[in-house]
Design an enzyme around this catalytic site. Structure first.
Site: not given
Ligand SMILES: Cc1ncc(C[n+]2csc(CCOP(=O)(O)OP(=O)(O)O)c2C)c(N)n1
Ligand SMILES: [Mg+2]
Lengths: 327, 326
Positions: B60, B129
């Site tokens: 990322e 998450h």
């Protein structure tokens, strides 16, 4: 072969970096420059040899140790000094400082103060070239310490899978601040570190500007020809502390002496004198010219105004909205 | 008007902008062949090919860093972070580089990139998450934060974000992707300026400020309040940076009461800033203290009942409004 004109040009660039940084150290001592300032003295041959192997519209990206690369790329010594003095005439209008020099006009995408962070950005510049199918290449400078950062590895991986025209130039000065590379790195031969990504690595003597230039030209030719990314490890030594506040207790005097004997500036002077590329008179004259240039930069910075208070909120965004903070 | 789903609106927005501008390209994990974790890039690789829809490694910080470099190089990247949770991995690139490099280099470079990131909780994805961390990025100057609640807004705001010459973080709520709503035909250009709030339901008694998925909870709460005789206004800022403060002050000056609802953690959330500004600007117009509804300050727990207890709900909004309206 590097032409006599080019040899003299490179000598002049190295000498300018050396002298301007010596003056920067004085100005820092006088309190005219604040914050972190990292000198490049000792490593000049790397920036000078490598950047001169590029075209003027190739991209260069850098770390916080960025005075030298900025100047070689074509940055104005006055704009450098003014930036360090925090003046509006600085290359970043006084908003960047020593670690964050940038120069859009000369394709110099700046210094970042975050070790390793410039690597994916460099690869993104390479991506832009590949996407447009232009023939610009990108050269990223970083230290040995950066090669242990996660983003360094991410960047190399990206560069390979997308076959991007990026040259990673590691200036291995054997220390990350005060930590010996042997203590920080599982593998100290940086040029072999890229093998895991299928990237060819080249080891060069970073204290010899002629070697740096010649080897970099070869690598530039390959990369511009579509060979994909390459890594260059230039072994070099910084003669000063890591930054202005480093007394340098972690290095042996003998080691320092050894590297000082390999100083790239007198080395090139000797070579040029021996080959009768230049006369001693011309070298002395150059010394005086550079001294004047440095003094002019200091005077310019000293006399330049600070950025006005109205500039506090300027340059945040291209597109502004009523809710944005303003002066 | 035709109705399409939120994710379809996003696909249309990206496709239209890619057709319009050759410099726009997408990159992210599983966005190409796979079509995007939430189907938000479905079909785009088929139309635009691998050059403009780029599947990336799982890296990322690298994705954001490359997008930034490409923006420096004159392109207009639209990187997707598979989810907002992984923005945390890319935090240095986003906050230290994307958001700062224009200012710190004295305005020498335009950095037009739009980072898309799906986020939010409520589907039992557990502690790592389920993030709604838009406040972190509002706190960091230098990046716009766009956070739509409907397919219409998603399309119009994503197109504007991609055309914006500055960095944008475009936050999508995972529970919104399947939501349907009216969106003009593709032949009609839909662009929504940043910094313009929209009143999703008018009312005179209390202003419910909500964005992203919470807008839908706020609309439910407003229904329930109406049955109690309380007319709640649902006010959606749509973009958190820039923020339509004047419109908010106008709404609250009329209703004299305000509840701010966000799915992120309550402490130091965007709601804290809104409450602070309201008391600075409208102290004498307020009939009651500004109320904040937000997530409990705990990592989001997995068990359904505990997750529901941790996340704010329409019920919480209803109660907070009732408390200051009676
Ligand atoms: C991410 C990050 N961690 C730590 C630092 C502090 N720091 C600044 S320079 C430096 C050493 C870097 O060494 P190297 O990459 O070898 O470059 P050199 O300074 O030798 O040129 C460290 C640890 C930083 N700036 N960024
Ligand atoms: Mg080092």
């Amino acid at each position: 072969m590097i032409s006599p004109t080019d040899q003299i040009k490179m000598y002049r660039q190295m000498l300018l970096i050396r002298r301007i940084e010596e003056r920067i150290a004085e100005c820092y001592g006088e309190g005219k420059i604040g914050g972190f300032t990292h000198l490049y003295i000792g490593q000049e041959a790397v920036a000078v040899g490598a950047i001169n192997a590029l075209n003027q519209d190739d991209n260069v990206i850098d770390t916080y140790r960025d005075h030298g690369h900025f100047l070689v790329r074509g940055g104005d010594p006055k704009a450098l000094m003014a930036e360090l003095f925090g003046r509006v005439t600085g290359c970043c209008k006084g908003k960047g400082g020593s670690m964050h020099l940038a120069d859009a006009e000369h394709y110099f995408f700046g210094g970042t103060g975050i070790v390793g962070a410039s690597i994916p950005i460099a690869v993104g510049l390479g991506l832009a070239s590949a996407y447009r199918e232009d023939d610009h290449i990108t050269m990223a400078f970083f230290g040995d310490g950066a090669t242990n950062q996660g983003v360094w590895h991410e960047g190399l991986n990206f560069a390979t899978i997308w076959n991007l025209p990026v040259i990673f130039v590691c200036e291995n000065n054997f220390y990350g601040i005060g930590t010996d590379v042997r203590l920080s790195s599982a593998f100290t031969e940086v040029h072999k570190k890229a093998a895991g990504y299928g990237i060819p690595g080249y080891l060069i003597d970073g204290m010899d500007v002629m070697e740096v230039r010649q080897r970099c030209e070869e690598v530039v030719r390959l990369v511009r020809g579509g060979a994909g990314p390459a890594l260059i490890e230039a072994r070099c030594y910084r003669y000063q502390g890591h930054s202005m506040t480093d007394p340098g207790r972690y290095r042996a005097r003998a080691e320092e002496e050894l590297w000082r004997k390999r100083d790239p500036i007198p080395r090139l002077a000797r070579q040029m004198l021996d080959a009768e590329v230049v006369t001693q008179e011309r070298l002395d004259e150059m010394e005086r010219e550079i001294e004047a240039q440095v003094e002019e930069a200091v005077r310019f910075a000293d006399e330049s105004p600070e950025p006005g208070p109205e500039m506090l909120y300027e340059h945040m965004f291209r597109e502004r909205y009523p809710s944005d903070p303003h002066a | 008007m035709r109705e399409i789903r939120f994710y379809e609106a996003l696909i249309e927005a990206m496709a239209e902008e890619m057709r319009r501008d050759e410099r726009v390209f997408l990159m992210g994990e599983d966005i190409g062949l796979f079509g995007g974790t939430f189907r938000a890039t479905e079909g785009l690789m088929a139309e635009f090919g691998e050059r403009r829809v780029r599947d990336t490694p799982i890296a990322e910080a690298g994705i954001v860093g490359l997008a930034l470099g490409a923006a420096f190089g004159g392109l207009r990247p639209v990187p997707e972070l598979m989810t907002m949770n992984f923005a945390i991995v890319a935090m240095d690139q986003i906050v230290n580089h994307v958001a700062k490099m224009r200012y710190m280099f004295g305005g020498q470079f335009d950095l037009p990139l739009t980072i898309r990131a799906p986020g939010g909780g409520g589907t039992q994805k557990g502690a790592q998450h389920s993030h709604s961390i838009e406040s972190w990025f509002v706190n960091a100057p230098g990046i716009r934060v766009v956070i739509p609640s409907t397919p219409h807004d998603a399309k119009g705001l994503l197109k504007t974000s991609i055309r914006c010459d500055d960095p944008v973080l475009f936050v999508e709520h995972e529970r919104l992707y399947s939501v349907k709503g009216p969106v003009p035909e593709e032949s009609e250009e839909l662009l929504i300026p940043l910094g313009q709030a929209e009143t999703k339901r008018p009312g005179r008694d209390v202003t419910l400020v909500a964005w992203s998925f919470m807008v839908h909870d706020a609309l439910k709460a407003a229904e329930a309040l109406a049955e109690e005789g309380i007319e709640a206004e649902v006010w959606d800022p749509r973009t958190l940076d820039p923020f339509d403060w004047d419109a908010l002050y106008a709404s609250v000056a009329r209703t004299r009461r305000c509840v701010v609802a966000e799915e992120g953690w309550r402490t130091l959330g965007v709601g804290a800033e809104i409450a602070a500004r309201l008391q600075e600007h409208l102290f004498h117009e307020l009939d009651a203290p500004v109320q904040r509804v937000g997530a409990a300050d705990v990592p989001t727990p997995y068990a359904r009942n505990l997750e529901q207890a941790a996340l704010p709900s329409a019920e919480d909004l209803f109660r907070a409004a009732l408390k200051i309206c009676t």
